[in-house]
Enzyme design. Structure first.
Site, PDB file in Angstrom:
ATOM      1  N   GLY A 167      79.573 114.903 -25.825  1.00 48.05           N
ATOM      2  CA  GLY A 167      79.368 115.746 -27.122  1.00 48.05           C
ATOM      3  C   GLY A 167      79.345 117.268 -26.525  1.00 48.05           C
ATOM      4  O   GLY A 167      80.394 117.597 -26.064  1.00 48.05           O
TER       5      GLY A 167
ATOM      6  N   TYR B  33      87.928  91.629 -28.393  1.00 46.35           N
ATOM      7  CA  TYR B  33      88.969  92.757 -28.088  1.00 46.35           C
ATOM      8  C   TYR B  33      90.057  92.470 -28.598  1.00 46.35           C
ATOM      9  O   TYR B  33      91.108  91.984 -27.777  1.00 46.35           O
ATOM     10  CB  TYR B  33      88.576  93.309 -26.707  1.00 46.35           C
ATOM     11  CG  TYR B  33      87.501  93.728 -26.282  1.00 46.35           C
ATOM     12  CD1 TYR B  33      86.282  94.027 -27.270  1.00 46.35           C
ATOM     13  CD2 TYR B  33      86.915  93.946 -25.233  1.00 46.35           C
ATOM     14  CE1 TYR B  33      85.026  94.396 -27.296  1.00 46.35           C
ATOM     15  CE2 TYR B  33      85.712  94.391 -24.720  1.00 46.35           C
ATOM     16  CZ  TYR B  33      84.695  94.854 -25.609  1.00 46.35           C
ATOM     17  OH  TYR B  33      83.406  95.219 -25.491  1.00 46.35           O
TER      18      TYR B  33
ATOM     19  N   PRO C   3      79.861 104.787 -22.028  1.00 52.29           N
ATOM     20  CA  PRO C   3      79.079 105.959 -21.042  1.00 52.29           C
ATOM     21  C   PRO C   3      79.479 107.127 -21.120  1.00 52.29           C
ATOM     22  O   PRO C   3      78.665 108.108 -20.440  1.00 52.29           O
ATOM     23  CB  PRO C   3      79.342 105.107 -19.828  1.00 52.29           C
ATOM     24  CG  PRO C   3      80.896 104.312 -20.191  1.00 52.29           C
ATOM     25  CD  PRO C   3      80.444 103.757 -21.402  1.00 52.29           C
ATOM     26  N   LEU C   4      80.768 107.552 -21.802  1.00 48.03           N
ATOM     27  CA  LEU C   4      81.164 108.973 -21.614  1.00 48.03           C
ATOM     28  C   LEU C   4      81.189 109.709 -22.720  1.00 48.03           C
ATOM     29  O   LEU C   4      81.569 110.952 -23.285  1.00 48.03           O
ATOM     30  CB  LEU C   4      82.569 108.670 -21.392  1.00 48.03           C
ATOM     31  CG  LEU C   4      82.985 108.271 -19.922  1.00 48.03           C
ATOM     32  CD1 LEU C   4      84.327 108.155 -19.693  1.00 48.03           C
ATOM     33  CD2 LEU C   4      82.383 109.139 -18.903  1.00 48.03           C
TER      34      LEU C   4
END
Length: 288
Positions: A218, A68, A214-215
């Site tokens: 759509g 990252y 996880p979010l």
């Protein structure tokens, strides 16, 4: 502090292995880097505030990776939280190298994994990594060699537990022949449940399941979709409901929603306090 001040605690705990309890709603640090998960964040001070606020809200499980940035998220965590409070669990990963924004290349050679673990120890400022996850299986290297390198590091006291990322049930079973596997991290959310067999396998075998992305809701969160409709009825956000659904789906589920905003963090963590009824859970489950 009251439970209202530390809402993450409402999600309950999960014990990785037999000795590492974590709050079931954690925090993922990928979004604390620049665009394409490349370079420094636009506002490093805000990134530090987000990390500190997560701990204030009761989160004790922070997920990160050497890639990252690369080498941006881990030093930010150290800057924000070191010396670490008792009970804080930092999970990191090795096995993906970076050649540019949004570019990820698996490298699982044992010497590379060892090098990256040593760097993570330094960047995080710890003597032992609580959970080291193989970020991706390198198809050019036998899996036994990749997990074997992590097993050696565990035997040397540099890793406490080993996890895997983006794997199949067969991968987990093969890796477990080399060393105990305490967690898996695969793409999973309300709208994408292709990893559901792995989730059920993990829960049955005492393995934590960490859903990344996880979010992703759509169309479910748009207009008069079931998620948006139920969120309006409950007076919460669609994202909060999506996280509440994950937490109810399995006791082994350990969501790690990430954000670079303190306000968004507060919203995400308060999802732990939302209790879905069985009927509400079924409505959302059938929506896809």
């Amino acid at each position: 502090m009251t439970s209202d001040q530390r809402p993450a605690l409402a999600a309950g705990d999960y014990t990785l292995g037999t000795d590492l309890p974590v709050t079931r709603l954690g925090f993922g640090s990928m979004q604390l880097t620049g665009p394409g998960v490349w370079g420094d964040p636009k506002d490093p001070d805000e990134a530090v505030r987000v990390l500190r606020r997560a701990v204030e809200l009761g989160v004790n499980f922070i997920d990160t990776a050497d890639s990252y940035g690369p080498a941006v998220a881990e030093p930010l965590i150290k800057r924000a939280l070191h010396p670490y409070p008792d009970g804080l669990v930092i999970a990191t990963k090795a096995g993906l190298t970076r050649t540019g924004p949004d570019q990820w290349v698996p490298v699982g050679r044992p010497e590379y994994l060892r090098q990256q673990v040593e760097l993570s120890l330094r960047f995080l400022g710890v003597d032992r990594i609580d959970l080291l996850q193989l970020h991706r299986i390198d198809p050019k290297v036998p899996l036994a060699d990749q997990v074997g390198a992590l097993k050696e590091l565990r035997e040397e006291g540099k890793i406490r537990h080993i996890g895997l990322s983006e794997v199949s049930i067969a991968d987990v079973e093969e890796a477990a022949k080399v060393a105990p596997i305490v967690s898996v991290q695969n793409l999973f959310n309300l709208a994408n449940r292709t990893a559901e067999p792995l989730l059920d396998y993990a829960a049955e075998h005492g393995i934590g399941f960490i859903p990344w992305y996880p979010l992703a809701t759509g169309r479910l969160a748009q207009g008069d979709g079931p998620l948006a409709t139920l969120a309006e009825q409950r007076g919460v956000s669609p994202s909060q409901l999506a996280l509440a659904w994950l937490l109810k789906r399995s006791p082994a589920m350990l969501p790690i929603p990430g954000t670079s905003s303190v306000a968004h963090l507060d919203e995400n963590v308060r999802a732990a306090t939302i209790e879905l009824s069985d009927a509400e859970f079924d409505i959302l489950s059938r929506a896809v």
